[in-house]
Each structure stands twice: as structure tokens, then as C-alpha cells.
Design a protein around this motif. Structure first.
Motif, PDB file in Angstrom:
ATOM      1  N   TYR A  39       0.849  -0.942  -0.148  1.00 36.99           N
ATOM      2  CA  TYR A  39      -0.190   0.130  -0.120  1.00 36.99           C
ATOM      3  C   TYR A  39       0.806   1.565   0.249  1.00 36.99           C
ATOM      4  CZ  TYR A  39      -4.982  -2.099   0.778  1.00 36.99           C
ATOM      5  OH  TYR A  39      -5.890  -2.469   0.823  1.00 36.99           O
ATOM      6  N   THR A  40       2.119   1.859   1.187  1.00 40.97           N
ATOM      7  CA  THR A  40       2.916   2.794   1.080  1.00 40.97           C
ATOM      8  C   THR A  40       3.733   3.219  -0.116  1.00 40.97           C
ATOM      9  OG1 THR A  40       2.515   2.312   3.458  1.00 40.97           O
ATOM     10  CG2 THR A  40       4.628   3.688   2.429  1.00 40.97           C
ATOM     11  N   ALA A  41       4.131   1.474  -0.809  1.00 40.71           N
ATOM     12  CA  ALA A  41       4.979   1.626  -1.985  1.00 40.71           C
ATOM     13  C   ALA A  41       4.331   2.191  -3.108  1.00 40.71           C
ATOM     14  CB  ALA A  41       5.638   0.741  -2.275  1.00 40.71           C
ATOM     15  N   ASN A  43       1.563   3.737  -3.339  1.00 39.10           N
ATOM     16  CA  ASN A  43       0.918   5.196  -2.895  1.00 39.10           C
ATOM     17  C   ASN A  43      -1.272   4.795  -2.911  1.00 39.10           C
ATOM     18  OD1 ASN A  43       0.636   7.460  -1.909  1.00 39.10           O
ATOM     19  ND2 ASN A  43       0.725   8.708  -3.996  1.00 39.10           N
ATOM     20  N   ILE A  44      -1.168   3.783  -2.028  1.00 46.55           N
ATOM     21  CA  ILE A  44      -2.802   3.261  -2.386  1.00 46.55           C
ATOM     22  C   ILE A  44      -3.258   4.188  -0.947  1.00 46.55           C
ATOM     23  CG2 ILE A  44      -4.574   1.879  -2.494  1.00 46.55           C
ATOM     24  CD1 ILE A  44      -2.063   0.427  -4.873  1.00 46.55           C
ATOM     25  N   PRO A  45      -4.536   4.378  -0.675  1.00 52.55           N
ATOM     26  CA  PRO A  45      -4.907   4.640   0.839  1.00 52.55           C
ATOM     27  C   PRO A  45      -4.868   3.044   1.603  1.00 52.55           C
ATOM     28  CG  PRO A  45      -6.074   5.734  -1.028  1.00 52.55           C
ATOM     29  CD  PRO A  45      -5.583   5.003  -1.628  1.00 52.55           C
ATOM     30  N   HIS A  46      -4.209   2.745   2.885  1.00 54.33           N
ATOM     31  CA  HIS A  46      -4.694   1.961   3.453  1.00 54.33           C
ATOM     32  C   HIS A  46      -5.485   1.635   4.178  1.00 54.33           C
ATOM     33  CE1 HIS A  46      -2.995  -1.592   4.999  1.00 54.33           C
ATOM     34  NE2 HIS A  46      -2.911  -0.832   6.797  1.00 54.33           N
ATOM     35  N   THR A  84       1.430   7.309 -10.617  1.00 55.29           N
ATOM     36  CA  THR A  84       1.091   7.884  -9.012  1.00 55.29           C
ATOM     37  C   THR A  84       2.195   7.763  -8.019  1.00 55.29           C
ATOM     38  OG1 THR A  84      -0.195   6.083  -9.263  1.00 55.29           O
ATOM     39  CG2 THR A  84      -1.573   8.055  -9.860  1.00 55.29           C
ATOM     40  N   PHE A  85       3.107   6.453  -8.706  1.00 50.62           N
ATOM     41  CA  PHE A  85       4.412   5.896  -7.488  1.00 50.62           C
ATOM     42  C   PHE A  85       5.638   5.652  -8.314  1.00 50.62           C
ATOM     43  CE2 PHE A  85       2.417   2.442 -10.033  1.00 50.62           C
ATOM     44  CZ  PHE A  85       3.068   1.765  -9.974  1.00 50.62           C
ATOM     45  N   ASN A  86       6.430   5.690  -8.003  1.00 55.35           N
ATOM     46  CA  ASN A  86       7.674   5.291  -8.243  1.00 55.35           C
ATOM     47  C   ASN A  86       8.131   3.829  -8.165  1.00 55.35           C
ATOM     48  OD1 ASN A  86      10.716   5.385  -8.899  1.00 55.35           O
ATOM     49  ND2 ASN A  86      11.056   6.733  -7.108  1.00 55.35           N
ATOM     50  N   THR A  89      10.456   2.804  -6.704  1.00 57.55           N
ATOM     51  CA  THR A  89      11.056   2.166  -5.418  1.00 57.55           C
ATOM     52  C   THR A  89      10.161   0.565  -4.785  1.00 57.55           C
ATOM     53  OG1 THR A  89      11.267   4.300  -4.711  1.00 57.55           O
ATOM     54  CG2 THR A  89      10.354   3.505  -3.596  1.00 57.55           C
TER      55      THR A  89
END
Length: 625
Positions: A39-41, A43-46, A84-86, A89
Motif C-alpha cells: 500500500y505504501t510503495a 501510494n494507495i490508501p490503506h 502515481t508511484f515510483n 522504489t
């Protein structure tokens, strides 16, 4: 391959790394931690409630891959959006989880470093087959090794790979990422001359294939406001053309968004610039200049490829090339598998079937021929590029040698100049020391001259004082001699007259006073004149070295003067000098005292005889002050 398939490959490595017992199942607590990190990687709401509800059942045991996949597809992969995310990473998170368990220490001790292993892991996932467990087949492995060799400006040698596959039959069906890293780090897939060159080559291939850099390099760009030409480092991607100050990508100067209505055109030479081309966008036109015609052709072709990918909605050139290579392999495999069947069917086939078969064979042959032409062209380009790089390298080596020779000459010149400077400094120090000594000698002479002038002035002052004293004494002598002469010219009175007119005691006292003054005058006359006055004057003017002796002489001369002056200051009483006079032994009355009249007469008679004979009594002895 879509985004979910790419993400699922990395998640599969993370899931298998948590399966310690290799049973295909992972505990729920570990899956919760893994889900939270995903979720964190991404960039999604947990959503912890959905996670608890999904795993809420009577079975408290571990969850299999099939049991975790519905939750993964519904709550994680379905919500992931590109941009929306890397992604790097995200892949690094999965690599960290799986490398702790599967990456052997011997891999990092060999050719590949930790960063190189991660980049090769990402490239492996990009080229691997879409089946699990993930493996890379021989054609894709050869393609990756050729890209790395080309980045190192080396020609790829396929004998190492063939020997490895012949020794390990299991690797012919595919190679896992850990086997790939192990053999590559051991030097069993590539001939590598330098570990640093290998790391740079891996980084270049990683930026090209993973980050979708279609082309990069230096171009001259014309400014929009100032209209001057500046050299910029350009990076072309399927969606944009970014330019930076230098290739370190630290300072970004701008970006050109490539859209469907953008156009790339060649421009004629102008303003002293050659190999010009432009990118026309709805907002403005960007003019650029390449170093030569080949570079301009390469850049225009690469930009047209990026615009084509943009128009087709594709985000990666290498994904398209991978799919194209896969289709060619599948077509070739089908043609090879259908060849025996076609031979049997040709005996009973109709003319239409034979024509279709012939057309299919021609099509396959054309594809193979085209692939061969592409490979030959690619080899020719690699050969030309390698020759060009070698020529550039030779030129750089020649320039380096010239620079070294120039540096050596400059060093020799600087050494000679330093020696000359040291000699000049030594000469300056000697001159400064000589100057100091000369100044000291000059100061010594000046002090000696000043001392000599002071001594001469003292002597002149002393001489002037002595001369003044002599003049004063001579004047005093002349004043004292005048009454004495008058008294001698007058006739002496008779005893009866003197007795009758003056008291007896008064006349003897006056005569004794006159006699005493005359005696003093004679003594002063013989003791007042300072000896060697002319000699002192000459010695004071010409010989300053005899200062002490002259001063002692002056002191000796001044001492009797002081004594005589002290005597003059004392009041004269009758009979003071009688004891100092030389009295003849003949006395009219031996052993008896003389009367006053007899004493005075006797003294006057003695003084007159002394004057007549020129007798001068010796100076009295010096008395203490």
C-alpha cells in the motif's frame, strides 16, 4: 505486458521469500505486513478493515498464493495507477525482501555489486516469460548480454553461454534470476575487462530499458527568448523530451511534451549551423542542431518512434520489441512443427492449399530474412560504432600523451623557475644582510662623528673657560701690581715721623698686607698660566681619541686653579704667607722674636732683592678643597 503483470512479478518474489518452509503458504501476520508495505510503495490508501475481513475465517493457518491472489487483485493491483508511484522504489522493496533469503554472498563478492544486482533483477523481470516460476529463455538472455556488451563497446562472444548451456542441460529450458546473477558474477556469461566499465554498462542498459530512455545525448538548442544556442543534454522518452545542463541530470532546464499532433522535421542550414531539425508542438517550435548528419538521422528516427508509441498508446519501446520477438519465435515454432504435417498434406492437397502453404512459407522466409537483415545491420552499426569509439579512444590517448608531455615540460620549466627564484631570494637576502651591515657601519660612523663633535665642543668650551680665567687673572694681576708700584716709587718715611703720625700697629699691618698681596701675585703669576694650551687646542681639533687623557690633563690643570681661587676667596691676615716665604737663615736675633718694625723691614728688603734677582718662589703644594 500491462502494469498489473509487471507488478505481480515483483510481488511474487516477495511472497516466495516469506515462504520459509517452501510449502507455498505464508502466515497471515506476514501477509498483513507485506500488504501494508505494498500500500505504501504504490501510494494507495490503506484499508485495514478490508484486510481483516478478507482473512476472517475459522482457519488460522497460513494462506496460499491462490488464497492471497483475490485480495491482491481486488484491493492492491486494481487500485495501482501508472504515474502515481515510483516503480523503481516498489521493485526495490520487493528486491530487499527476496535478496536477504536468495542472494548468495558469492554473487556480491564477484563481478556484480549490490546495486548492479538490483538493476539486473529489474531487467530480468522485464525480459522474463509470463509464467511462474519466472525464468528467462536463451534468446532473451542473449539479447540482454548483447546490450551490455555493446554498452561496454565490446563484441559479444556467445561461446561462453553455449558452453554453459551444454554443461547444464536444465538451463536450456530457462534460467532463474538467482542462477543468472550467479553465473554472470562468476564471469561465465561475459568477458569483462573492468568491473567499473561493467557497472557503467549495466547502468546505461538499465536507464534505456527500464526507464524507457529511447535516446540520450548532447544537442545544441536555440533559446526561445534570447535566441542564442546552448549545449544541453537531451533524454528522449515515449512521452517527453527533457533537456538538462549536463549528463548528471542534476539541473533540469525544460521538457517538451510529445503529443499526437507533434511533428519532427529537418531544417536547412542557417546562421552558421548545420544538421538542423525541429520539433513542432501546439505551443512553440524547438530548434536543435546535431553534431553530424548521422546523429540528426538517429535523433529524428528516435523522435518519430516516440511519437508512434504515443499514438498507439504504448509506454515502452522494449516491451513492444519483446512482444515482437516473442511473436517471431512463436511463428517460427509453428512453422517448424507444421512442416511434417504439411509434407503429408501436400500429397492430398488441392492447388489452393498448395498456394496458401507456399504463401505462408514465403511469409515466414521473408520474416526470417528480415530478421537476419536487421541483425546484420545491427552488427554493422555496432562495428562502425566500435571503430568510431576506438578512433576516438586513440585520439584521446594521443591528446593525453601530448598533455602529459606538455605537463612534463611545464613541470621542468616551473622547476627551473623555482630554482631561479630561490637563487634570487638568496641574492636578495645577501643584499639585505649587506645593507644592514652597511647601515650599522654608517650608524657607527655617525655616532663616532657626533661623539667626536661633542668632545671637540667640550674641549673648545673648556679652552674658552681656561682662556677666560687666564684673562681674568691677568686683569687681576695688573690691578694688584699698580698699587704696589706706586708704593715703591714713594720715599719711605722716617721712623719718628711714622711713629708720630700713625699708630705703630697700623703701619706695619698695611705694609704686611701689601707684601702679602705681592707674594700672592707672584705665586698666581707662576701658577695661573695653564701649561700646553696650544697643544690642547690642536689635540681637540685633530685627535678625538685622546679625549680621556685631555680631560684628565684639564682636570689636573683646573685643580691648582681651584686651589688658588679658594685662597683668593679667603681674607688675608697679616703674616699669613710669612711661613711660606723663604727666610734666610741669617737672623739678627737668633732664638729671639723680632719686633713689628724689624719684621716688616726685613720682609720688604727680601722682596726687593727677589725682584731684582728675578727669583720666583716655587708654587706651593696643593691643598685639599
Amino acid at each position: 505486458m500491462d502494469l498489473q503483470s509487471e507488478l505481480l512479478k515483483s510481488i511474487w518474489y516477495a511472497f516466495t521469500s516469506l515462504d520459509v518452509e517452501q510449502s507455498g503458504k505464508v502466515s497471515k501476520s506476514q501477509l498483513k505486513v507485506l500488504s501494508h508495505n505494498l500500500y505504501t510503495a504504490l501510494n494507495i490508501p490503506h484499508d485495514p478493515v478490508a484486510l481483516e475481513e478478507h482473512f476472517k475465517d475459522n482457519n488460522n493457518g497460513p494462506v496460499s498464493n491462490q488464497g492471497y491472489m483475490p485480495y491482491l487483485n481486488k484491493y492492491i493491483l486494481a487500485k495501482a495507477t501508472e504515474g502515481t508511484f515510483n516503480k523503481e522504489t516498489f521493485d526495490e522493496l520487493c528486491w530487499t525482501l527476496t535478496s536477504k533469503k536468495n542472494c548468495k554472498p558469492s554473487i556480491q563478492q564477484g563481478l556484480c555489486s549490490q546495486k548492479d544486482c538490483f538493476k539486473l533483477f529489474c531487467l530480468f523481470n522485464l525480459l522474463s516469460e509470463d509464467r511462474y516460476p519466472l525464468v528467462i529463455i536463451q534468446p532473451e538472455l542473449e539479447y540482454l548480454l548483447k546490450k551490455i556488451s555493446s554498452a561496454m563497446t565490446l563484441e559479444w562472444d556467445g561461446t561462453l553461454l553455449e558452453e554453459l548451456l551444454s554443461q547444464n542441460v536444465d538451463l536450456q529450458d530457462g534460467m532463474s534470476v538467482w542462477e543468472f546473477l550467479e553465473h554472470l558474477s562468476a564471469g561465465q556469461l561475459l568477458h569483462v575487462e573492468s568491473k567499473e566499465a561493467f557497472s557503467l554498462a549495466v547502468d546505461d542498459v538499465f536507464m534505456e530499458m527500464y526507464h524507457n530512455n529511447i535516446k540520450k545525448g548532447y544537442l545544441l538548442k536555440k533559446g526561445h527568448v534570447r535566441r542564442n544556442w546552448q549545449e544541453r543534454w537531451f533524454v528522449l522518452k515515449p512521452s517527453s523530451l527533457a533537456y538538462f545542463v549536463s549528463e548528471d541530470l542534476k539541473e533540469k532546464k525544460g521538457e517538451v511534451l510529445l503529443e499526437e499532433n507533434c511533428v519532427v522535421e529537418n531544417l536547412p542550414d542557417k546562421e552558421g549551423r548545420r544538421c538542423l531539425f525541429c520539433v513542432k508542438t501546439p505551443i512553440r517550435t524547438y530548434e536543435m542542431s546535431a553534431s553530424n548528419l548521422k546523429q540528426r538521422v538517429d535523433w529524428v528516427t528516435a523522435m518519430q518512434t516516440a511519437l508512434r508509441l504515443r499514438a498507439e498508446g504504448k509506454s515502452s519501446l522494449h516491451q513492444e520489441l519483446k512482444l515482437s520477438r516473442r511473436k517471431q519465435r512463436e511463428t517460427l515454432q509453428r512453422s517448424q512443427s507444421n512442416e511434417p504435417v504439411a509434407v503429408e498434406a501436400s500429397q492430398h492437397s488441392t492447388p489452393e492449399q498448395e498456394a496458401e502453404t507456399e504463401r505462408l512459407e514465403q511469409h515466414i522466409e521473408s520474416i526470417i530474412q528480415k530478421q537476419r537483415e536487421v541483425e546484420a545491420k545491427h552488427k554493422e552499426e555496432e562495428k562502425q560504432e566500435r571503430e568510431k569509439q576506438q578512433a576516438i579512444q586513440r585520439d584521446l590517448e594521443r591528446q593525453l600523451e601530448e598533455a602529459k608531455e606538455a605537463k612534463e615540460r611545464m613541470t621542468a620549466t616551473l622547476t627551473e623557475m623555482e630554482k631561479e627564484v630561490q637563487q634570487q631570494k638568496k641574492r636578495i637576502r645577501e643584499l639585505e644582510l649587506t645593507q644592514v651591515k652597511l647601515e650599522e657601519a654608517l650608524n657607527t660612523q655617525i655616532h663616532a662623528r657626533l661623539e667626536e663633535d661633542r668632545v671637540r665642543q667640550d674641549l673648545e668650551r673648556q679652552l674658552a673657560e681656561e682662556q677666560k680665567k687666564v684673562a681674568d687673572l691677568l686683569l687681576l694681576q695688573s690691578q694688584l701690581e699698580t698699587p704696589a708700584v706706586r708704593s715703591q716709587e714713594e720715599p719711605p718715611p722716617d721712623d719718628d715721623t711714622s711713629t708720630a703720625t700713625c699708630p705703630i700697629n697700623q703701619q706695619p699691618e698695611e705694609s704686611s698686607q701689601h707684601n702679602t698681596e705681592e707674594v700672592h701675585i707672584h705665586e698666581l703669576t707662576f701658577t695661573a698660566a695653564p701649561p700646553n694650551i696650544q697643544q690642547l687646542e690642536e689635540s681637540g681639533q685633530h685627535n678625538a681619541e685622546r679625549e680621556l687623557m685631555s680631560q684628565s690633563t684639564s682636570t689636573q690643570m683646573l685643580k691648582p686653579w681651584k686651589i688658588q681661587l679658594n685662597r683668593l676667596m679667603k681674607p688675608i691676615a697679616p703674616g699669613d704667607k710669612a711661613e711660606h716665604l723663604l727666610v734666610k737663615p741669617t737672623c739678627p736675633r737668633r732664638g729671639q722674636a723680632l719686633t713689628s718694625t724689624e719684621f716688616i723691614a726685613k720682609v720688604q728688603t727680601g722682596v726687593g732683592q727677589e725682584k731684582g734677582n728675578g727669583y720666583s718662589p716655587s708654587p706651593p703644594q696643593e691643598e685639599e678643597e
